[in-house]
Design an enzyme around this catalytic site. Sequence first.
Site, PDB file in Angstrom:
ATOM      1  N   ARG A   1       0.796  -1.231   0.000  1.00 20.44           N
ATOM      2  CA  ARG A   1       0.000   0.000   0.000  1.00 20.44           C
ATOM      3  C   ARG A   1       0.824   1.273   0.000  1.00 20.44           C
ATOM      4  O   ARG A   1       0.596   2.174  -0.808  1.00 20.44           O
ATOM      5  CB  ARG A   1      -0.885   0.075   1.256  1.00 20.44           C
ATOM      6  CG  ARG A   1      -2.272  -0.459   1.103  1.00 20.44           C
ATOM      7  CD  ARG A   1      -2.754  -0.946   2.457  1.00 20.44           C
ATOM      8  NE  ARG A   1      -1.867  -2.019   2.880  1.00 20.44           N
ATOM      9  CZ  ARG A   1      -2.036  -3.280   2.510  1.00 20.44           C
ATOM     10  NH1 ARG A   1      -3.071  -3.629   1.812  1.00 20.44           N
ATOM     11  NH2 ARG A   1      -1.180  -4.209   2.868  1.00 20.44           N
ATOM     12  N   THR A   2       1.750   1.351   0.935  1.00 17.41           N
ATOM     13  CA  THR A   2       2.410   2.651   1.119  1.00 17.41           C
ATOM     14  C   THR A   2       3.193   3.036  -0.131  1.00 17.41           C
ATOM     15  O   THR A   2       3.063   4.147  -0.646  1.00 17.41           O
ATOM     16  CB  THR A   2       3.308   2.626   2.374  1.00 17.41           C
ATOM     17  OG1 THR A   2       2.510   2.193   3.476  1.00 17.41           O
ATOM     18  CG2 THR A   2       3.855   4.004   2.673  1.00 17.41           C
TER      19      THR A   2
ATOM     20  N   LYS B   1      25.586  -3.164  -0.501  1.00 17.34           N
ATOM     21  CA  LYS B   1      27.055  -3.079  -0.583  1.00 17.34           C
ATOM     22  C   LYS B   1      27.638  -2.363   0.625  1.00 17.34           C
ATOM     23  O   LYS B   1      28.840  -2.185   0.720  1.00 17.34           O
ATOM     24  CB  LYS B   1      27.455  -2.315  -1.847  1.00 17.34           C
ATOM     25  CG  LYS B   1      26.965  -2.922  -3.143  1.00 17.34           C
ATOM     26  CD  LYS B   1      27.452  -2.051  -4.300  1.00 17.34           C
ATOM     27  CE  LYS B   1      26.855  -2.493  -5.621  1.00 17.34           C
ATOM     28  NZ  LYS B   1      27.185  -1.522  -6.688  1.00 17.34           N
TER      29      LYS B   1
ATOM     30  N   HIS C   1       5.031   6.220  11.612  1.00 21.41           N
ATOM     31  CA  HIS C   1       4.526   6.047  10.246  1.00 21.41           C
ATOM     32  C   HIS C   1       3.563   7.208   9.960  1.00 21.41           C
ATOM     33  O   HIS C   1       2.349   7.019   9.877  1.00 21.41           O
ATOM     34  CB  HIS C   1       3.817   4.699  10.139  1.00 21.41           C
ATOM     35  CG  HIS C   1       3.524   4.234   8.742  1.00 21.41           C
ATOM     36  ND1 HIS C   1       3.621   5.056   7.630  1.00 21.41           N
ATOM     37  CD2 HIS C   1       3.137   3.017   8.277  1.00 21.41           C
ATOM     38  CE1 HIS C   1       3.297   4.355   6.549  1.00 21.41           C
ATOM     39  NE2 HIS C   1       3.005   3.118   6.908  1.00 21.41           N
TER      40      HIS C   1
ATOM     41  N   ARG D   1      11.203   4.108   3.400  1.00 24.34           N
ATOM     42  CA  ARG D   1      10.845   3.137   4.448  1.00 24.34           C
ATOM     43  C   ARG D   1      12.105   2.358   4.806  1.00 24.34           C
ATOM     44  O   ARG D   1      12.843   1.922   3.918  1.00 24.34           O
ATOM     45  CB  ARG D   1       9.765   2.187   3.960  1.00 24.34           C
ATOM     46  CG  ARG D   1       9.559   1.007   4.904  1.00 24.34           C
ATOM     47  CD  ARG D   1       8.320   0.235   4.579  1.00 24.34           C
ATOM     48  NE  ARG D   1       7.120   0.995   4.919  1.00 24.34           N
ATOM     49  CZ  ARG D   1       5.891   0.471   4.937  1.00 24.34           C
ATOM     50  NH1 ARG D   1       5.713  -0.784   4.630  1.00 24.34           N
ATOM     51  NH2 ARG D   1       4.856   1.217   5.261  1.00 24.34           N
TER      52      ARG D   1
END
Length: 303
Positions: free
Chosen positions: A51-52, A80, A129, A101
Site C-alpha cells: 500500500r504505502t 554493498k 509512520h 521506508r
Amino acid sequence: MRSLISILDLSVEELDELIGVANDIIDNPAKYSEICRGKKLATLFFEPSTRTRLSFEAAMYELGGNVLSVTGAGSSSAAKGESVADTAKTVSCYADIIAMRHSKEGAPLVASMNATIPVINAGDGGHNHPTQTLADLLTIRREKGRLDNLTIGLCGDLKFGRTVHSLIEAMARYTGVKFVLISPEELKLPSYVKSIIKEKNIPYVQTTDLEAAMPDLDILYMTRVQRERFFNEEDYLRLKDSYILTPDKLNNAKADLCIMHPLPRVNEISVAIDNDPRAAYFKQVLNGKYMRMALICKLLEVL
Ligand code: NCD
C-alpha cells in the site's frame, strides 16, 4: 525545504489544510492532474510494502509527476554497505522528493539531514509512520465528521505498531479525545508514547479485554502483530491471534463505530466484517493516496 519525519512536524492547522486539499482533490481531481509535471518522486523502500509504496507512486502519477523506485535492501547499494546519508545525497541528485521506508528507527531522519530535497518517512522500524496517520485522520474526519470528542480504541500490537504510535501523537492534540489501549501484556504501548498521553492528562484505559471495551468506542483501530520485530518465533506464534474481530464481537458496539486497520491484515478482522457499513479499512487505503497527494504538493510547494 521541509521534510515529514514525525506527524508532529505538521501543526494541527497544517493537518487541517492537508485534509482540505485532499477533500478538494477528491472533488476536483482534474485541477491537480498536472500540478507536479516535471517533478520526480523517489521511493526508497528497504522493507516490504504494498500500500504505502504504491499509494505514493499512484499519488505522484495522479499529480502528473514521475517516479523513481528502489525496492528491497538487497537490490540497492545498501546491500554493498552504503550509508543512509550517502544514499540520501545521491538520490538528491536525481529526484525532487524522497519517500523512505527503513527497518532502522531514525533512518529517514538521517536521510533528511543529508538530502537536499524533502524526505518523507514512510515507516521507520517500530517507531513512526506519519503518512499512515494522514490516511487515518482523513478517514476519521470523513467517517465521523470530526477529529475531537472521540473515544479511540487501539487494539493489537501497541508495542511495535508504528501506525499506532503516530496516530496517538496526532490525536493527542485534539480536545475531548480518550484512548482505550487494548493489547496483551507483552505488547503494551511503549513508555515514550504513553508519556505523551499522561503529560497531556488525556483520559485513557489500558486493558486486555476487547469485548469489554467495545461499547464505549467511536473508533476501533485494529493492528497486526508485527512478526518482523519479534526476537523469537515462539512469542509471535503465541501472541499473533490475541485479537480476532468477528461479527459477534460487534454485538455491543456502537451503531456508528468506525472500524479501521492500517492493513495488511493477517487474522485480526474476519472477512465477514468487510461488508459491514462500519468497516472503513479499504476507504482508509484510498484516503491514504489522497493525503499523500496533498502532502507531496505541500512539500514541493506547488500549491
Ligand atoms: C503498516 C506498516 O507498515 O507499519 N502498514 C502500512 O503501511 N499500511 C502496518 C503493518 O504493517 O502492520
